[in-house]
Design a protein around this motif. Sequence first.
Motif, PDB file in Angstrom:
ATOM      1  N   ILE A 156      46.118  30.392  42.011  1.00  0.00           N
ATOM      2  CA  ILE A 156      45.364  31.497  42.554  1.00  0.00           C
ATOM      3  C   ILE A 156      46.229  32.776  42.708  1.00  0.00           C
ATOM      4  O   ILE A 156      46.909  32.630  43.172  1.00  0.00           O
ATOM      5  CB  ILE A 156      45.014  30.874  44.181  1.00  0.00           C
ATOM      6  CG1 ILE A 156      43.830  29.598  43.766  1.00  0.00           C
ATOM      7  CG2 ILE A 156      43.421  32.608  44.240  1.00  0.00           C
ATOM      8  CD1 ILE A 156      43.642  29.475  45.721  1.00  0.00           C
ATOM      9  N   ASP A 157      45.739  33.606  41.808  1.00  0.00           N
ATOM     10  CA  ASP A 157      46.388  35.085  41.925  1.00  0.00           C
ATOM     11  C   ASP A 157      45.592  36.045  42.707  1.00  0.00           C
ATOM     12  O   ASP A 157      44.348  36.266  42.099  1.00  0.00           O
ATOM     13  CB  ASP A 157      46.955  35.599  41.137  1.00  0.00           C
ATOM     14  CG  ASP A 157      47.350  36.736  40.312  1.00  0.00           C
ATOM     15  OD1 ASP A 157      47.863  37.443  40.847  1.00  0.00           O
ATOM     16  OD2 ASP A 157      46.619  37.292  39.703  1.00  0.00           O
ATOM     17  N   VAL A 158      46.226  36.173  43.784  1.00  0.00           N
ATOM     18  CA  VAL A 158      45.371  37.365  44.635  1.00  0.00           C
ATOM     19  C   VAL A 158      45.532  38.306  44.113  1.00  0.00           C
ATOM     20  O   VAL A 158      46.841  38.791  44.772  1.00  0.00           O
ATOM     21  CB  VAL A 158      45.385  36.549  46.355  1.00  0.00           C
ATOM     22  CG1 VAL A 158      44.062  37.624  46.782  1.00  0.00           C
ATOM     23  CG2 VAL A 158      44.929  35.125  46.009  1.00  0.00           C
ATOM     24  N   TYR A 159      44.653  39.283  43.804  1.00  0.00           N
ATOM     25  CA  TYR A 159      45.073  40.743  43.332  1.00  0.00           C
ATOM     26  C   TYR A 159      44.098  41.838  44.132  1.00  0.00           C
ATOM     27  O   TYR A 159      42.272  41.215  44.358  1.00  0.00           O
ATOM     28  CB  TYR A 159      45.505  40.796  42.119  1.00  0.00           C
ATOM     29  CG  TYR A 159      44.044  40.269  40.696  1.00  0.00           C
ATOM     30  CD1 TYR A 159      43.501  42.250  40.727  1.00  0.00           C
ATOM     31  CD2 TYR A 159      42.849  39.635  41.324  1.00  0.00           C
ATOM     32  CE1 TYR A 159      42.370  41.895  40.597  1.00  0.00           C
ATOM     33  CE2 TYR A 159      41.988  39.381  40.385  1.00  0.00           C
ATOM     34  CZ  TYR A 159      41.861  40.792  40.240  1.00  0.00           C
ATOM     35  OH  TYR A 159      40.443  41.114  39.462  1.00  0.00           O
ATOM     36  N   THR A 160      44.097  42.640  43.970  1.00  0.00           N
ATOM     37  CA  THR A 160      43.502  43.657  44.250  1.00  0.00           C
ATOM     38  C   THR A 160      43.656  44.826  42.765  1.00  0.00           C
ATOM     39  O   THR A 160      44.112  45.223  42.290  1.00  0.00           O
ATOM     40  CB  THR A 160      43.444  44.492  45.044  1.00  0.00           C
ATOM     41  OG1 THR A 160      45.037  45.172  45.153  1.00  0.00           O
ATOM     42  CG2 THR A 160      43.380  44.204  46.793  1.00  0.00           C
ATOM     43  N   ASP A 161      42.314  45.752  42.003  1.00  0.00           N
ATOM     44  CA  ASP A 161      42.371  46.994  41.708  1.00  0.00           C
ATOM     45  C   ASP A 161      43.463  47.850  41.920  1.00  0.00           C
ATOM     46  O   ASP A 161      44.505  48.442  40.630  1.00  0.00           O
ATOM     47  CB  ASP A 161      40.718  47.291  41.387  1.00  0.00           C
ATOM     48  CG  ASP A 161      40.282  46.182  39.751  1.00  0.00           C
ATOM     49  OD1 ASP A 161      40.137  45.262  39.964  1.00  0.00           O
ATOM     50  OD2 ASP A 161      38.658  46.187  40.727  1.00  0.00           O
ATOM     51  N   TRP A 162      43.322  47.904  42.351  1.00  0.00           N
ATOM     52  CA  TRP A 162      44.704  49.216  42.375  1.00  0.00           C
ATOM     53  C   TRP A 162      45.563  49.184  43.303  1.00  0.00           C
ATOM     54  O   TRP A 162      47.101  49.720  43.072  1.00  0.00           O
ATOM     55  CB  TRP A 162      44.189  50.182  44.315  1.00  0.00           C
ATOM     56  CG  TRP A 162      43.723  48.905  44.999  1.00  0.00           C
ATOM     57  CD1 TRP A 162      42.981  48.770  45.996  1.00  0.00           C
ATOM     58  CD2 TRP A 162      45.190  49.065  46.762  1.00  0.00           C
ATOM     59  NE1 TRP A 162      42.819  47.725  46.586  1.00  0.00           N
ATOM     60  CE2 TRP A 162      44.753  48.118  47.126  1.00  0.00           C
ATOM     61  CE3 TRP A 162      46.377  48.744  46.414  1.00  0.00           C
ATOM     62  CZ2 TRP A 162      44.964  47.619  48.358  1.00  0.00           C
ATOM     63  CZ3 TRP A 162      47.046  48.498  47.474  1.00  0.00           C
ATOM     64  CH2 TRP A 162      46.413  47.684  48.059  1.00  0.00           C
ATOM     65  N   CYS A 163      46.148  47.902  42.804  1.00  0.00           N
ATOM     66  CA  CYS A 163      47.677  47.056  43.361  1.00  0.00           C
ATOM     67  C   CYS A 163      48.738  47.498  42.540  1.00  0.00           C
ATOM     68  O   CYS A 163      48.573  46.819  41.169  1.00  0.00           O
ATOM     69  CB  CYS A 163      47.364  45.193  43.641  1.00  0.00           C
ATOM     70  SG  CYS A 163      49.296  44.862  43.721  1.00  0.00           S
ATOM     71  N   MET A 164      49.605  48.056  42.034  1.00  0.00           N
ATOM     72  CA  MET A 164      50.370  48.714  41.126  1.00  0.00           C
ATOM     73  C   MET A 164      51.083  47.013  40.948  1.00  0.00           C
ATOM     74  O   MET A 164      51.134  46.997  39.902  1.00  0.00           O
ATOM     75  CB  MET A 164      51.139  49.517  41.410  1.00  0.00           C
ATOM     76  CG  MET A 164      52.347  50.277  40.219  1.00  0.00           C
ATOM     77  SD  MET A 164      53.448  51.294  39.897  1.00  0.00           S
ATOM     78  CE  MET A 164      54.872  50.714  41.833  1.00  0.00           C
ATOM     79  N   TYR A 165      51.877  46.651  41.400  1.00  0.00           N
ATOM     80  CA  TYR A 165      52.962  45.450  41.648  1.00  0.00           C
ATOM     81  C   TYR A 165      51.796  44.654  40.791  1.00  0.00           C
ATOM     82  O   TYR A 165      51.958  43.329  40.028  1.00  0.00           O
ATOM     83  CB  TYR A 165      53.360  45.482  42.897  1.00  0.00           C
ATOM     84  CG  TYR A 165      53.759  45.992  43.316  1.00  0.00           C
ATOM     85  CD1 TYR A 165      55.545  46.486  42.474  1.00  0.00           C
ATOM     86  CD2 TYR A 165      54.216  46.967  43.868  1.00  0.00           C
ATOM     87  CE1 TYR A 165      56.364  47.661  42.646  1.00  0.00           C
ATOM     88  CE2 TYR A 165      54.993  48.076  45.192  1.00  0.00           C
ATOM     89  CZ  TYR A 165      55.839  48.216  44.146  1.00  0.00           C
ATOM     90  OH  TYR A 165      56.786  49.523  44.531  1.00  0.00           O
ATOM     91  N   CYS A 166      50.704  44.527  41.507  1.00  0.00           N
ATOM     92  CA  CYS A 166      49.681  42.925  40.165  1.00  0.00           C
ATOM     93  C   CYS A 166      49.570  43.470  38.889  1.00  0.00           C
ATOM     94  O   CYS A 166      49.421  42.212  38.173  1.00  0.00           O
ATOM     95  CB  CYS A 166      48.048  43.497  41.066  1.00  0.00           C
ATOM     96  SG  CYS A 166      48.354  43.012  43.168  1.00  0.00           S
ATOM     97  N   LYS A 167      49.613  45.007  38.220  1.00  0.00           N
ATOM     98  CA  LYS A 167      49.503  45.131  36.937  1.00  0.00           C
ATOM     99  C   LYS A 167      51.203  44.576  36.597  1.00  0.00           C
ATOM    100  O   LYS A 167      50.927  44.429  35.612  1.00  0.00           O
ATOM    101  CB  LYS A 167      49.366  46.049  37.344  1.00  0.00           C
ATOM    102  CG  LYS A 167      47.426  46.898  37.704  1.00  0.00           C
ATOM    103  CD  LYS A 167      47.378  47.871  37.216  1.00  0.00           C
ATOM    104  CE  LYS A 167      45.817  48.413  37.636  1.00  0.00           C
ATOM    105  NZ  LYS A 167      45.215  47.457  38.688  1.00  0.00           N
ATOM    106  N   VAL A 168      52.118  44.967  37.199  1.00  0.00           N
ATOM    107  CA  VAL A 168      53.103  44.450  37.038  1.00  0.00           C
ATOM    108  C   VAL A 168      52.818  43.132  36.385  1.00  0.00           C
ATOM    109  O   VAL A 168      53.794  42.708  35.322  1.00  0.00           O
ATOM    110  CB  VAL A 168      54.266  45.021  37.768  1.00  0.00           C
ATOM    111  CG1 VAL A 168      55.557  44.470  37.604  1.00  0.00           C
ATOM    112  CG2 VAL A 168      54.250  46.086  37.489  1.00  0.00           C
ATOM    113  N   MET A 169      53.060  42.404  37.407  1.00  0.00           N
ATOM    114  CA  MET A 169      52.624  40.642  37.727  1.00  0.00           C
ATOM    115  C   MET A 169      52.394  40.417  36.313  1.00  0.00           C
ATOM    116  O   MET A 169      52.152  39.620  35.378  1.00  0.00           O
ATOM    117  CB  MET A 169      52.446  40.173  38.764  1.00  0.00           C
ATOM    118  CG  MET A 169      52.563  38.834  38.778  1.00  0.00           C
ATOM    119  SD  MET A 169      52.778  38.114  40.138  1.00  0.00           S
ATOM    120  CE  MET A 169      53.656  36.269  39.963  1.00  0.00           C
TER     121      MET A 169
END
Length: 173
Positions: free
Chosen positions: A48-61
Amino acid sequence: MVKVILPCLFLVLFLPVFSQKNDKKAVEWQTVETVQKLATSEKRPILIDVYTDWCMYCKVMDNTTWNQQKVSNYLKDNFYAIKFNAESKEAVDWMGQTFEYKSTYKVHMLAAQWLGGNMVYPSTVIVPVSGEPIVVPGVINKKEIEPILVYFGEKHNLKTDWKTFKENYKSTW
């Protein structure tokens, strides 16, 4: 001077991440509902990839790790993969329990459950076929995620402790 340094610093730090050349094939994410149905017929670990829309590091991943051909192929063959927005407003049933978004905490309670209340984004949760879920907070690159995926995907976790496995693991990616 600051106006010149900040853009240069951004380019030095993040341009390599967004301009990496790799075999791109994004992970084929599934919904929580779909995974629960599939898991009844074939037992596989769940990632499970837990993310948020505003998270820059989530976008990097998303643009690096989850876009790697070897990672996406391995997940497709060995895991059920869920991408879950920790701020999703929709109620979700998981393992017979309904979880909802709580505006008081600004988080979906299923994400809080998976992360044990340690709300770090991105976080990767592995729910093994047998055993306790593990949480890996933060960005994980291809080299770091490979042994984790192999450990659970090939069920080494059922016969070898993590430390021994990691010490003896040889990368094939």
